[in-house]
Scaffold this motif. Structure first.
Motif, mmCIF file in Angstrom:
data_model
loop_
_atom_site.group_PDB
_atom_site.id
_atom_site.type_symbol
_atom_site.label_atom_id
_atom_site.label_comp_id
_atom_site.label_asym_id
_atom_site.label_seq_id
_atom_site.Cartn_x
_atom_site.Cartn_y
_atom_site.Cartn_z
ATOM 1 N N GLY A 96 0.795 -1.220 0.000
ATOM 2 C CA GLY A 96 0.000 0.000 0.000
ATOM 3 C C GLY A 96 0.829 1.272 0.000
ATOM 4 O O GLY A 96 0.275 2.369 -0.036
ATOM 5 N N TRP A 97 2.145 1.109 0.043
ATOM 6 C CA TRP A 97 3.047 2.255 0.074
ATOM 7 C C TRP A 97 3.946 2.245 -1.161
ATOM 8 O O TRP A 97 4.308 1.191 -1.667
ATOM 9 N N THR A 98 4.301 3.440 -1.639
ATOM 10 C CA THR A 98 5.195 3.585 -2.789
ATOM 11 C C THR A 98 6.629 3.721 -2.292
ATOM 12 O O THR A 98 6.902 4.472 -1.351
ATOM 13 N N TYR A 99 7.529 2.985 -2.926
ATOM 14 C CA TYR A 99 8.932 3.031 -2.515
ATOM 15 C C TYR A 99 9.573 4.307 -3.044
ATOM 16 O O TYR A 99 9.553 4.592 -4.253
ATOM 17 N N GLY A 100 10.170 5.075 -2.137
ATOM 18 C CA GLY A 100 10.630 6.414 -2.479
ATOM 19 C C GLY A 100 12.041 6.523 -3.024
ATOM 20 O O GLY A 100 12.842 7.321 -2.527
ATOM 21 N N PHE A 101 12.334 5.753 -4.059
ATOM 22 C CA PHE A 101 13.628 5.842 -4.747
ATOM 23 C C PHE A 101 13.320 6.344 -6.158
ATOM 24 O O PHE A 101 13.072 5.564 -7.071
ATOM 25 N N PRO A 102 13.324 7.664 -6.374
ATOM 26 C CA PRO A 102 12.846 8.231 -7.645
ATOM 27 C C PRO A 102 13.566 7.710 -8.880
ATOM 28 O O PRO A 102 12.959 7.603 -9.951
ATOM 29 N N GLU A 103 14.840 7.380 -8.769
ATOM 30 C CA GLU A 103 15.623 6.950 -9.928
ATOM 31 C C GLU A 103 15.548 5.447 -10.163
ATOM 32 O O GLU A 103 16.165 4.934 -11.096
ATOM 33 N N MET A 104 14.805 4.729 -9.355
ATOM 34 C CA MET A 104 14.795 3.268 -9.437
ATOM 35 C C MET A 104 14.329 2.779 -10.801
ATOM 36 O O MET A 104 14.901 1.849 -11.368
ATOM 37 N N ASP A 105 13.288 3.380 -11.336
ATOM 38 C CA ASP A 105 12.733 3.042 -12.649
ATOM 39 C C ASP A 105 12.283 4.330 -13.322
ATOM 40 O O ASP A 105 12.052 5.343 -12.644
ATOM 41 N N PRO A 106 12.092 4.317 -14.639
ATOM 42 C CA PRO A 106 11.662 5.543 -15.317
ATOM 43 C C PRO A 106 10.366 6.142 -14.771
ATOM 44 O O PRO A 106 10.202 7.358 -14.766
ATOM 45 N N GLY A 107 9.427 5.317 -14.317
ATOM 46 C CA GLY A 107 8.158 5.847 -13.844
ATOM 47 C C GLY A 107 8.060 6.031 -12.344
ATOM 48 O O GLY A 107 6.989 6.388 -11.825
ATOM 49 N N GLN A 108 9.166 5.817 -11.617
ATOM 50 C CA GLN A 108 9.071 5.841 -10.159
ATOM 51 C C GLN A 108 8.818 7.237 -9.604
ATOM 52 O O GLN A 108 8.060 7.408 -8.646
ATOM 53 N N ALA A 109 9.428 8.247 -10.181
ATOM 54 C CA ALA A 109 9.205 9.609 -9.695
ATOM 55 C C ALA A 109 7.738 10.008 -9.838
ATOM 56 O O ALA A 109 7.154 10.624 -8.937
ATOM 57 N N ALA A 110 7.116 9.632 -10.954
ATOM 58 C CA ALA A 110 5.695 9.942 -11.153
ATOM 59 C C ALA A 110 4.835 9.178 -10.155
ATOM 60 O O ALA A 110 3.828 9.705 -9.655
ATOM 61 N N ALA A 111 5.208 7.927 -9.860
ATOM 62 C CA ALA A 111 4.455 7.146 -8.885
ATOM 63 C C ALA A 111 4.532 7.777 -7.499
ATOM 64 O O ALA A 111 3.539 7.821 -6.759
ATOM 65 N N ILE A 112 5.705 8.288 -7.132
ATOM 66 C CA ILE A 112 5.870 8.965 -5.844
ATOM 67 C C ILE A 112 5.024 10.234 -5.807
ATOM 68 O O ILE A 112 4.343 10.521 -4.821
ATOM 69 N N ALA A 113 5.047 10.991 -6.896
ATOM 70 C CA ALA A 113 4.287 12.237 -6.950
ATOM 71 C C ALA A 113 2.791 11.999 -6.783
ATOM 72 O O ALA A 113 2.079 12.835 -6.217
ATOM 73 N N ALA A 114 2.308 10.859 -7.245
ATOM 74 C CA ALA A 114 0.874 10.576 -7.196
ATOM 75 C C ALA A 114 0.450 9.860 -5.923
ATOM 76 O O ALA A 114 -0.749 9.692 -5.674
ATOM 77 N N SER A 115 1.390 9.451 -5.101
ATOM 78 C CA SER A 115 1.086 8.597 -3.956
ATOM 79 C C SER A 115 0.773 9.402 -2.690
ATOM 80 O O SER A 115 1.363 10.456 -2.448
ATOM 81 N N SER A 116 -0.112 8.859 -1.872
ATOM 82 C CA SER A 116 -0.407 9.464 -0.577
ATOM 83 C C SER A 116 0.440 8.861 0.534
ATOM 84 O O SER A 116 0.515 9.405 1.633
ATOM 85 N N HIS A 117 1.092 7.719 0.260
ATOM 86 C CA HIS A 117 1.907 7.014 1.245
ATOM 87 C C HIS A 117 3.233 6.615 0.597
ATOM 88 O O HIS A 117 3.255 5.750 -0.284
ATOM 89 N N VAL A 118 4.328 7.231 1.021
ATOM 90 C CA VAL A 118 5.635 6.960 0.440
ATOM 91 C C VAL A 118 6.595 6.534 1.547
ATOM 92 O O VAL A 118 6.664 7.161 2.608
ATOM 93 N N ALA A 119 7.336 5.462 1.281
ATOM 94 C CA ALA A 119 8.341 4.964 2.214
ATOM 95 C C ALA A 119 9.731 5.368 1.724
ATOM 96 O O ALA A 119 10.138 4.977 0.631
ATOM 97 N N ASN A 120 10.420 6.158 2.519
ATOM 98 C CA ASN A 120 11.779 6.568 2.162
ATOM 99 C C ASN A 120 12.712 5.352 2.223
ATOM 100 O O ASN A 120 12.611 4.545 3.144
ATOM 101 N N PRO A 121 13.607 5.179 1.262
ATOM 102 C CA PRO A 121 14.474 3.996 1.261
ATOM 103 C C PRO A 121 15.486 3.998 2.395
ATOM 104 O O PRO A 121 15.802 5.044 2.972
ATOM 105 N N GLY A 122 16.038 2.827 2.673
ATOM 106 C CA GLY A 122 17.150 2.724 3.598
ATOM 107 C C GLY A 122 18.443 3.098 2.901
ATOM 108 O O GLY A 122 18.546 3.100 1.674
ATOM 109 N N CYS A 123 19.468 3.417 3.691
ATOM 110 C CA CYS A 123 20.744 3.851 3.115
ATOM 111 C C CYS A 123 21.467 2.710 2.404
ATOM 112 O O CYS A 123 21.870 2.852 1.246
#
Length: 314
Positions: A96-123
Motif C-alpha cells: 500500500g506504500w510507494t517506494y521512495g527511490f525516484p531513480e529506481m525506474d523511469p516511472g518511479q518519480a511519477a508514482a511517488i508524486a501521485a502517492s499518498s503514502h511513500v516509504a523513504n528507502p534505507g541507506c
C-alpha cells in the motif's frame, strides 16, 4: 502566488529529522512544529496532522505504525488527511506504500508524486538496489543469483548507543554487525533489486561520522552471456542517464567511504579484472544524504509538486 504547502516532521529531533529540517530551507514550504514538551503527546500530534498537507515520520518502526494509524483515523472521520512520508523500515515493502527511490525506474518519480503514502528507502538498500536492479532488469543477472553485499557506513546512522560509542577518540575503529544474517534492510533489498534469493549481507560501521560504501563482488562467468566490465558499466550508465544525483564514475584502486559526506550524491563504479573474470560493483554515498535526508527532500518535492532543489554537492 498561492499559499505554501505545510509540513510536520514527527520526530524532528532525531538524526534524520534534523537533516530533513535543515535541507527544507531549499524548498518553498512552511514547517510546523509542536512544543517540544508535547512531542510525545498523541493529542497534540493528531491536531498537528490535521492541520498540514504532509507529515514526515522520523520515528522507530512501532511509533511510525502508530502515527500512520492516526492519519487513517483522520481519514475515517471524513476529514482531509495529510500525505505521509515515512523514514522508518515499517512500510518499505508494504504494497500500500510507494517506494521512495525516484531513480529506481523511469516511472518511479511519477508514482511517488501521485502517492499518498511513500516509504523513504534505507541507506544500504539505496546503494545495493542501484547496482543490482539494472542488471536484473537487463537479464544479465538471474533473479536467483547468489548475491553477496558488503557495506561500511559512518556511525551517524547507527542510533544513539552507536553514536555515543564512536564520539570518543578511543571509539571502535571498525565493527562488523548484523552477523545473525537477518538485517532489517534485507526485505527491501531483495524485493526492489528484483531478486528471488535473499542476498548474503554483511554490514559494518567505521569510526567516521558520515559516508558509506556498498560493494558487491561478482564472478563474471556466473552472469548471462560473456559479459565484460564495460557491459556492466554501460547498463548502469544507461539506467541512470539524466540523473543529477547518481553518476557512474571511473574505477579506482582505492575508495574512501566519507568522500561524499555532506552531499546528496551517489557514485556507482565497476572495478573489473577481465583476465580473472572478476568484478566488484561499488556505490558510494552519504548515509545521511542520498541514503536518508537527501532522499526525503527529493520525495517531499515530488509529493508536493515542487521543483526538486539542486543536490548538495561536494
Amino acid at each position: 502566488m498561492g499559499e505554501q504547502a505545510t509540513l510536520f516532521i514527527d520526530g524532528e529531533a532525531g538524526t534524520t529529522g534534523l537533516g530533513i529540517r535543515q535541507r527544507l530551507a531549499a524548498l518553498p514550504v512552511t514547517v510546523r512544529s509542536i512544543d517540544p514538551v508535547l512531542r510525545k503527546d498523541a493529542g497534540a500530534r493528531y491536531d498537528m496532522m490535521c492541520a498540514v498537507d504532509l507529515v514526515v515520520l522520523c520515528l522507530p518502526d512501532a511509533a511510525s505504525r502508530e502515527a500512520a494509524g492516526m492519519v487513517e483515523a483522520i481519514r475515517a472521520e471524513g476529514r482531509a488527511a495529510p500525505r505521509l512520508l515515512d523514514a522508518s523500515t515499517a512500510f518499505r515493502v508494504d504494497p500500500g506504500w510507494t517506494y521512495g527511490f525516484p531513480e529506481m525506474d523511469p516511472g518511479q518519480a511519477a508514482a511517488i508524486a501521485a502517492s499518498s503514502h511513500v516509504a523513504n528507502p534505507g541507506c544500504y538498500p539505496t546503494g545495493a538496489i542501484a547496482l543490482l536492479r539494472p542488471l536484473v532488469r537487463a537479464g544479465i543477472m538471474a533473479p536467483d543469483f547468489p548475491v553477496t553485499i558488503n557495506a561500511v557506513s559512518g556511525y551517524s546512522g547507527g542510533g544513539r548507543a552507536v553514536i555515543e560509542a564512536h564520539e570518543h577518540d578511543d571509539g571502535p575503529a571498525f565493527e562488523l554487525y548484523g552477523l545473525g544474517l537477518a538485517h532489517k534492510h534485507l526485505p527491501e533489498m531483495t524485493r526492489y533489486a528484483g531478486l528471488t534469493r535473499t542476498p548474503l549481507f554483511v554490514p559494518s560501521v567505521g569510526h567516521f561520522p558520515q559516508g558509506m560504501i556498498v560493494s558487491i563482488p561478482l564472478h563474471l562467468d556466473m552472469l548471462a552471456g560473456r559479459v565484460t566490465g564495460e557491459d556492466l558499466r554501460a547498463v548502469l550508465t544507461d539506467h541512470f542517464s539524466g540523473s543529477d544525483r547518481i553518476a557512474v564514475a571511473d574505477a579506482q584502486d582505492t575508495l574512501s567511504a566519507d568522500t561524499l559526506a555532506g552531499t546528496d550524491l551517489m557514485e556507482l563504479r565497476v572495478h573489473c579484472n577481465e583476465s580473472r573474470r572478476q568484478a566488484v560493483l561499488t556505490a558510494r554515498l552519504d548515509n545521511l544524504g542520498k541514503g536518508a535526508s537527501g532522499a526525503a527532500i527529493q520525495n517531499i518535492a515530488l509529493m508536493l509538486g515542487l521543483a526538486s532543489p539542486a543536490p548538495r554537492a561536494a
